[in-house]
Write a protein that holds these residues in place. Sequence first.
Motif, short mmCIF file in Angstrom:
data_model
loop_
_atom_site.label_atom_id
_atom_site.label_comp_id
_atom_site.label_asym_id
_atom_site.label_seq_id
_atom_site.Cartn_x
_atom_site.Cartn_y
_atom_site.Cartn_z
N ALA A 538 22.95 20.40 118.38
CA ALA A 538 21.79 19.99 119.18
C ALA A 538 20.55 19.89 118.31
O ALA A 538 19.75 18.95 118.44
CB ALA A 538 21.56 20.98 120.32
N ALA A 539 20.39 20.84 117.37
CA ALA A 539 19.24 20.79 116.47
C ALA A 539 19.35 19.60 115.52
O ALA A 539 18.35 18.92 115.24
CB ALA A 539 19.16 22.09 115.67
N ARG A 540 20.55 19.33 115.02
CA ARG A 540 20.71 18.20 114.10
C ARG A 540 20.46 16.87 114.80
O ARG A 540 19.82 15.97 114.24
CB ARG A 540 22.11 18.22 113.47
N ASN A 541 20.93 16.75 116.04
CA ASN A 541 20.70 15.51 116.77
C ASN A 541 19.21 15.31 117.06
O ASN A 541 18.70 14.19 116.98
CB ASN A 541 21.48 15.52 118.08
N ASN A 542 18.53 16.39 117.43
CA ASN A 542 17.09 16.27 117.69
C ASN A 542 16.33 15.92 116.42
O ASN A 542 15.39 15.13 116.44
CB ASN A 542 16.56 17.56 118.29
N LEU A 543 16.73 16.52 115.30
CA LEU A 543 16.11 16.19 114.02
C LEU A 543 16.33 14.71 113.70
O LEU A 543 15.40 14.00 113.31
CB LEU A 543 16.70 17.07 112.91
N LEU A 549 12.40 8.12 115.17
CA LEU A 549 11.11 7.79 115.76
C LEU A 549 10.04 7.60 114.69
O LEU A 549 9.11 6.81 114.87
CB LEU A 549 10.68 8.89 116.73
N ASP A 550 10.17 8.29 113.58
CA ASP A 550 9.24 8.14 112.46
C ASP A 550 9.59 6.96 111.57
O ASP A 550 8.94 6.74 110.54
CB ASP A 550 9.21 9.42 111.62
N GLU A 555 17.70 8.31 106.90
CA GLU A 555 17.84 9.76 107.03
C GLU A 555 18.41 10.12 108.40
O GLU A 555 19.25 11.03 108.52
CB GLU A 555 16.48 10.44 106.85
N ALA A 556 17.94 9.41 109.42
CA ALA A 556 18.45 9.67 110.77
C ALA A 556 19.95 9.39 110.85
O ALA A 556 20.72 10.18 111.41
CB ALA A 556 17.69 8.82 111.79
N LEU A 577 23.39 7.37 116.67
CA LEU A 577 23.79 6.61 115.48
C LEU A 577 23.91 5.12 115.81
O LEU A 577 23.51 4.26 115.01
CB LEU A 577 25.12 7.15 114.94
N GLY A 578 24.46 4.81 116.99
CA GLY A 578 24.56 3.40 117.38
C GLY A 578 23.19 2.74 117.43
O GLY A 578 23.01 1.62 116.94
N ASP A 579 22.21 3.43 117.99
CA ASP A 579 20.85 2.88 118.07
C ASP A 579 20.27 2.68 116.68
O ASP A 579 19.64 1.64 116.39
CB ASP A 579 19.97 3.82 118.89
N VAL A 580 20.46 3.67 115.80
CA VAL A 580 19.90 3.57 114.45
C VAL A 580 20.55 2.42 113.68
O VAL A 580 19.87 1.65 112.99
CB VAL A 580 20.08 4.91 113.70
N LEU A 581 21.87 2.29 113.79
CA LEU A 581 22.57 1.21 113.09
C LEU A 581 22.11 -0.16 113.60
O LEU A 581 21.99 -1.11 112.81
CB LEU A 581 24.08 1.36 113.28
N ARG A 582 21.85 -0.27 114.89
CA ARG A 582 21.34 -1.54 115.43
C ARG A 582 19.98 -1.85 114.82
O ARG A 582 19.70 -2.99 114.42
CB ARG A 582 21.25 -1.45 116.95
N ARG A 583 19.12 -0.83 114.71
CA ARG A 583 17.79 -1.04 114.14
C ARG A 583 17.86 -1.33 112.64
O ARG A 583 16.95 -1.96 112.08
CB ARG A 583 16.90 0.18 114.41
#
Length: 724
Positions: A538-543, A549-550, A555-556, A577-583
């Motif tokens: 949970a901490a790793r996902n929030n990080l 967001l930054d 890194e995300a 991860l899916g959202d980050v890969l899309r971005r």
Amino acid sequence: MDRCSSEFTATPRRPVIILAGRPQRAKRSAWFAGRGPCTLNSMRWKRPLFALIAVVLTFALLEGALWALGVRPLLDDRDPFQGFSSAVRVFELDAGRGVWRTTPRAVAHSFNAQSFAAIKPDNGFRVFVLGGSDVYGFPWGAEVAFAKSLERALQAAYPDRRVEIVNAAAMSYGSHRLRILVHELLEYSPDLLVIASGHNEFVEQDFYRDLLARETALDPLRSLLHRWRLFSASTRLRERFARPDRGNLPAAADGGAGSVGGLLGLDVVRRYEIDVDDQGRSRARARLTGNLTAILDAADERGVPAVLCTVASNLSGWKPNASRFEVSRDVNVRRDVEQRIGAAREALAAGASDAALAAIEPARKSAPEHADVQFASGEVLQALGRRAEARQAFILARDLDAQPSRAPGSFNVAIRQLAAERGVLLVDIERSFERSAADGTMGFDLFEDYVHPTPDAHRKIALEVWRAICAARLAGPPRPSDEETFAAAVGPAPSTAPGAASPPLLFNLGVVLENQGLRARAMEQYRACLDLSPTYTAARNNLARLLALDGRLEEAASEYSRTLATDEDNLGALIGLGDVLRRLERPAEAESILTHATRDYPQSAPAWDGLGGTLARLGRHAEAESAFRRAAHLDPRSGGVRTNLGYALLFQQKLDAAEAEFRAALERAPDLATARNGRAAALTELGRLDEAAALFRQSLALDSADAFARHGLQIIEERHGSDR
């Protein structure tokens, strides 16, 4: 003679018993002969007795079997009275060690692990410290909390006494819980109570009032049921099947991050009062005063002295949780005030303090009751160096908070008045912190978050309490109480507390900071949590989410991938991860990850929404529409999902359907600019240009930098021109 009696006397050989092979006359034959009805009565009560014994033996065997299988009573995990009964105790006797110790259930939920001598020595000086999570030592725990430094200092000052300072503070405990707890603590022969309470008076009020109104005569039965393993096993089984599907939670809620309230104190139903006005604060102050008075009365009955402490909070670093307008405030005034708050903060970020002041001053005059107006004013005045005015604005912001998590200043006024009226020793922590704070305004120099002191601030509290106890001769003749003597007794101040903070508490602190928009500080806490527990997903996902967001997408992606390396089906990591890969313009990889998520979690609206976004990025709008429709079915209240569906329809030129979805989205989220602009675009394509222009102008009025709306108006102007 009745029928029964005649049956027993008609045949004289009937009451003969065959015993050891020969007939013998029953010794009670006369009884049988004359007491027929009584015999039937005796049989009537023997049969149910035997049945009852059989039932009891059956349940006893079941209980034994469940014990052998390791089934734990519910009482090991939860308090049937949520802390509002003396039936469940915080301390238990450990005869082998000769101590009272905190029960495992209490430690697992709300209390620090503490112990003290079962038999207090003749030279003993035993102190119980009561309060909430700030006194508990959150997030570091008992080793850093001021009670520990106080114990060391008093032991050094009074070496001829055995000093025991017991940290009996508990996560999220308000004065109503302490009022119940103190009756148990007074059984352990304390010499002093130190009480610091006030921050949790707006927590769980409705719940605690209902529970206190329960029929207390049934408390023993409730306690018995929670000790019964069969009841415990059936309850857990029922809860398991009744548990709602978590697949529909947003990724941010993975691991519990969606609710700060659920984190601070598992025994406490942490539900704040909302929309609190002056009357609500007055009622809470009266409750606090009443509960503290009851605690002092109970201590007086046992002849135990007490110390009352005021409580302190972060003023300059913590925004109010909620703000309220007076009912009479016009909607246009409200809109103007909110816009001015945003403009003032934008000007501050650009270094234009004078412009920020010009923006916020009218808002402060038109809505002085609005907590965030006062906080923004404090920020502006602080930037201008007007420190005294800034401090007063920050105090007002705290005291006007419509969802208070910090004690209003009136609470400390009440504590001071009560101490004076009762002749009780007062330690004014708030005044002490004001003297220590930069510019007299308490901030992150003294607090980890909103009310929880830093390790160094805990030492400051211990110093003040130690001085007061020594001066009042509560432990014996007065001793030197200068700061140098104190420092020598307690040792160097820890800047951090390696091993003291637990991963859940650090995670909790990260969530609290994140909810205030303090991303950098939140990421520090998530990293600290992961240093202690690398598998705390949970901490790793929030990080990872905060890194995204930054804009730190690589890194995300790395952090999400580390979660999936140990938990390949973690929903939060898959969606993130899916959202980050899309971005990152890697839509094919994103599609694979999000397809995995929808396959494993078919009831997850965020998973389907993420897949729809990826398919739209790939230009596969019909498939995206299908995914968005599934998400909208699973989460019909989401304006964002409806908006995404609207755009999928718009790109397929399904204009009427798109306009309907955008309209539905705005019904759910009236301020959603993307939905407003999407509807305006659909109306433009439908030829309803005037309606579209009105919506685009509304978007620009709310955000003058809205490029989509500005471009939409240009298109409308061009079409109007071509029509001419």
